[in-house]
Design a protein around this motif. Structure first.
Motif, PDB file in Angstrom:
ATOM      1  N   LEU A  66       0.833  -1.159  -0.071  1.00 43.55           N
ATOM      2  CA  LEU A  66       0.005  -0.148  -0.088  1.00 43.55           C
ATOM      3  C   LEU A  66       0.841   1.280  -0.003  1.00 43.55           C
ATOM      4  O   LEU A  66       0.638   2.187  -0.655  1.00 43.55           O
ATOM      5  CB  LEU A  66      -0.697  -0.059   1.195  1.00 43.55           C
TER       6      LEU A  66
ATOM      7  N   LEU B 152       2.568   1.291  -3.727  1.00 45.15           N
ATOM      8  CA  LEU B 152       1.922   0.745  -4.837  1.00 45.15           C
ATOM      9  C   LEU B 152       2.146   1.517  -6.214  1.00 45.15           C
ATOM     10  O   LEU B 152       2.361   0.839  -7.195  1.00 45.15           O
ATOM     11  CB  LEU B 152       0.347   0.742  -4.547  1.00 45.15           C
ATOM     12  N   GLY B 153       2.391   2.630  -6.299  1.00 41.20           N
ATOM     13  CA  GLY B 153       2.751   3.225  -7.630  1.00 41.20           C
ATOM     14  C   GLY B 153       4.363   3.426  -7.641  1.00 41.20           C
ATOM     15  O   GLY B 153       4.415   4.140  -8.698  1.00 41.20           O
TER      16      GLY B 153
ATOM     17  N   ALA C  55       2.511  -2.683  -8.637  1.00 49.87           N
ATOM     18  CA  ALA C  55       1.449  -2.440  -9.320  1.00 49.87           C
ATOM     19  C   ALA C  55       0.902  -3.485 -10.490  1.00 49.87           C
ATOM     20  O   ALA C  55      -0.032  -3.655 -10.945  1.00 49.87           O
ATOM     21  CB  ALA C  55       1.560  -0.952  -9.970  1.00 49.87           C
TER      22      ALA C  55
ATOM     23  N   TYR D 246       0.967  -6.515  -9.857  1.00 46.76           N
ATOM     24  CA  TYR D 246       0.218  -7.837  -9.350  1.00 46.76           C
ATOM     25  C   TYR D 246      -0.720  -7.381  -8.242  1.00 46.76           C
ATOM     26  O   TYR D 246      -1.835  -8.055  -8.022  1.00 46.76           O
ATOM     27  CB  TYR D 246       1.182  -8.529  -8.651  1.00 46.76           C
ATOM     28  N   TYR D 247      -0.767  -6.283  -7.707  1.00 43.68           N
ATOM     29  CA  TYR D 247      -1.669  -6.078  -6.694  1.00 43.68           C
ATOM     30  C   TYR D 247      -2.332  -4.799  -6.620  1.00 43.68           C
ATOM     31  O   TYR D 247      -1.993  -3.646  -7.590  1.00 43.68           O
ATOM     32  CB  TYR D 247      -0.904  -5.774  -5.335  1.00 43.68           C
ATOM     33  N   THR D 248      -3.564  -4.505  -6.199  1.00 47.31           N
ATOM     34  CA  THR D 248      -4.330  -3.030  -6.114  1.00 47.31           C
ATOM     35  C   THR D 248      -4.706  -2.947  -4.642  1.00 47.31           C
ATOM     36  O   THR D 248      -4.863  -4.189  -4.004  1.00 47.31           O
ATOM     37  CB  THR D 248      -5.571  -3.139  -7.097  1.00 47.31           C
ATOM     38  N   SER D 249      -5.085  -1.742  -4.178  1.00 50.68           N
ATOM     39  CA  SER D 249      -5.595  -1.395  -3.126  1.00 50.68           C
ATOM     40  C   SER D 249      -6.919  -1.914  -2.628  1.00 50.68           C
ATOM     41  O   SER D 249      -7.715  -2.025  -3.671  1.00 50.68           O
ATOM     42  CB  SER D 249      -5.349  -0.053  -2.551  1.00 50.68           C
ATOM     43  N   GLN D 250      -7.388  -2.175  -1.458  1.00 48.51           N
ATOM     44  CA  GLN D 250      -8.939  -2.641  -1.183  1.00 48.51           C
ATOM     45  C   GLN D 250      -9.000  -2.329   0.222  1.00 48.51           C
ATOM     46  O   GLN D 250      -9.110  -2.848   1.220  1.00 48.51           O
ATOM     47  CB  GLN D 250      -8.998  -4.345  -1.209  1.00 48.51           C
TER      48      GLN D 250
ATOM     49  N   ALA E 275      -5.472  -5.308   0.844  1.00 43.20           N
ATOM     50  CA  ALA E 275      -4.755  -5.362  -0.551  1.00 43.20           C
ATOM     51  C   ALA E 275      -5.073  -6.459  -1.150  1.00 43.20           C
ATOM     52  O   ALA E 275      -5.460  -7.353  -0.591  1.00 43.20           O
ATOM     53  CB  ALA E 275      -3.268  -5.230  -0.402  1.00 43.20           C
ATOM     54  N   SER E 276      -5.507  -6.461  -2.691  1.00 44.37           N
ATOM     55  CA  SER E 276      -6.038  -7.758  -3.289  1.00 44.37           C
ATOM     56  C   SER E 276      -5.023  -7.612  -4.548  1.00 44.37           C
ATOM     57  O   SER E 276      -4.516  -7.235  -4.965  1.00 44.37           O
ATOM     58  CB  SER E 276      -7.491  -7.556  -3.450  1.00 44.37           C
TER      59      SER E 276
ATOM     60  N   ARG F  11      -4.662  -8.518  -8.320  1.00 48.45           N
ATOM     61  CA  ARG F  11      -5.102  -8.006  -9.616  1.00 48.45           C
ATOM     62  C   ARG F  11      -5.961  -9.370 -10.122  1.00 48.45           C
ATOM     63  O   ARG F  11      -5.202 -10.316 -10.398  1.00 48.45           O
ATOM     64  CB  ARG F  11      -4.288  -7.427 -10.546  1.00 48.45           C
TER      65      ARG F  11
END
Length: 496
Positions: free
Chosen positions: A30, A33-34, A41, A43-47, A413-414, A416
């Motif tokens: 988190l 992430l960018g 970025a 593989y993952y995205t915030s949740q 985090a989740s 993608r």
């Protein structure tokens, strides 16, 4: 004494908490992430719409003032000290002597702490403050506001904290007289926001990933494992000795008031009845609930800890600390807990320290797979080294074969959904024999191995890696050949 007991969490770089490295990796995802340097970025995205968010937000907020790992340790420190401080708060509300809070110290480093369930411990610690506010003899608007805010905070830590407060409130309502019930019912508006959030928790359970099926333990096994399920940390027998000392101290302090007869039960005040009944109820739940379900791990174990955590609050006599033996036992218990905890946590931190060199050896953004041939080490009875690859991800970025955002529905985090990465077998961290190449191993460029010192894995068509670092039980391999197209190769763990 409470702060002295919690200090190792702040001072030692490595703690024997199984899930902690994965939580650090989530916070790092988190935070970075960018940033291309970490490559998260891809593989993952915030949740952030999960109710399991407050400890992570606290970590990220503190990380603006200190390194991320230290910030997480501060949050863990809070989860450690809130329970005994909450017990002391309740004792003050009920005008009981503060030394009784010393009976809470043996339960600070409990089995769930070593599992790394600090979200759970944080919620339970806050719930004791809520119980103290419920017991306020003259509640005010300020206490109601504080109660509402604490319950909302608990809602964003772990649903078990809400359930724990609700269960005690029901018992207190049951055992109170008419005037006491009216006081409790007038406080319902302060509880309503938490009830709404609790309903959201229940609604979101349908999204839970399956963690296997239901697992039950026979009654005699539950009884045998009860001490380990309350403490369950170290390989030696020091925790059992502390448990026996705790029970002896409680027996001496409660011998004159323990409700072994109907007459004694009637002499108890409503809060004391509620505490005794709640401890008994949680002990029963420990024996009747499954160990794990498709949505929860270590389910019954939580109730063993909750039952034990209520013992310091069951005592009613004002004369229990007048005997020299009772005062001595309280002091001995507190001193033994502090010394034992410091010694074991220091030994573990010393044992784990070489992992710093492993982290330094990996490049940025590695695709990493871990083979835990010996995840135990020489100090802990659990498997603290199983998720240590997540420390590498937190520091270096990249992708892990086993990653919490891909397994758990309630982390912030989740993974993608548009990224194609081969599935890792369930519980692979403890079953390295499930390793297969090319089944899923082909995807990873580096392999982290923890095993017996000096025992190396030879290169093979199904293990096309070469050794790049060997440091004690740790080995790091990097890809040296193209991926094989057929074949499986199984590894057997070196520890039972």
């Amino acid at each position: 004494m409470i702060l002295a007991l919690g200090l190792p969490v702040l001072l030692f770089a490595y703690l024997p908490m199984i899930d902690l490295p994965q939580h650090l990796a989530i916070a790092s995802i988190l935070q970075h992430l960018g940033e291309p340097r970490y490559g998260f970025a891809a593989y993952y995205t915030s949740q952030l719409n999960t109710l399991y968010i407050l400890p992570c937000l606290l970590t990220l907020g503190l990380a603006k003032l200190m390194p991320l790992k230290k910030a997480l340790h501060v949050v863990v420190f809070l989860s450690v000290v809130l329970y005994p401080l909450g017990v002391a708060f309740i004792l003050r509300q009920r005008r009981r002597p503060w030394p009784l809070s010393l009976l809470a110290l043996p339960l600070v480093y409990n089995n769930l702490f070593f599992w790394g369930f600090f979200n759970f411990n944080l919620a339970i610690g806050l719930s004791f403050f809520c119980i103290g506010l419920l017991l306020a003899s003259r509640p005010t608007r300020a206490t109601d506001v504080a109660l509402a805010l604490l319950l909302v905070a608990i809602s964003f830590c772990h649903v078990y904290g809400l359930l724990f407060v609700a269960g005690f409130a029901v018992l207190l309502l049951l055992f109170s007289d008419g005037a006491g019930r009216r006081v409790l019912l007038r406080r319902l508006p302060a509880i309503l926001p938490a009830l709404v959030l609790g309903a959201v928790w229940t609604k979101d359970l349908h999204a839970a990933r399956h963690l296997g099926g239901y697992k039950w333990l026979p009654l005699w096994v539950q009884l045998k494992l009860l001490p380990r399920h309350i403490f369950g940390g170290y390989q030696d027998s020091t925790e059992l000795a502390l448990l026996l000392l705790l029970l002896l101290t409680f027996a001496l302090l409660s011998y004159a008031s323990f409700p072994a007869t109907v007459a004694r039960w009637r002499r108890l005040e409503a809060p004391e009845r509620a505490f005794y009944a709640y401890a008994a109820l949680n002990l029963v739940l420990y024996f009747v609930l499954p160990l794990s379900t498709p949505t929860a791990k270590m389910l019954s174990v939580r109730h063993a800890l909750l039952a034990a955590s209520l013992l310091p609050l069951c005592l009613r006599s004002q004369e229990y600390l007048e005997t020299r033996l009772s005062r001595t036992l309280c002091g001995v218990l507190a001193g033994a807990v502090i010394l034992n905890s410091w010694a074991h946590l220091w030994l573990f931190a010393k044992e784990a320290r070489p992992f710093d060199r492993v982290i330094a050896a990996l490049p940025e953004r590695p695709k990493l797979l871990a083979l835990n041939l010996d995840p135990y080490g020489g100090i802990m009875a659990n498997h603290p080294y199983c998720p240590y690859a997540a420390y590498i991800q937190a520091e270096r970025g990249g992708l892990l074969a086993e990653t919490f955002p891909r397994v758990f529905w309630n982390v912030p985090a989740s993974f993608r959904s548009d990224v194609v990465v081969p599935e890792t077998p369930f519980n692979f961290g403890l079953q390295p024999e499930l390793y297969s190449y090319p089944g899923f191993g082909y995807y990873y460029d580096y392999v982290l191995v923890r095993g017996r010192p000096g025992r190396r894995i030879p290169a093979a068509p199904q293990f096309p890696y070469e050794l790049m670092l060997a440091d004690g039980p740790w080995q790091v391999y990097r890809r040296a050949a193209p991926a094989a197209t057929t074949g499986f190769w199984n590894l057997a763990p070196s520890h039972p």
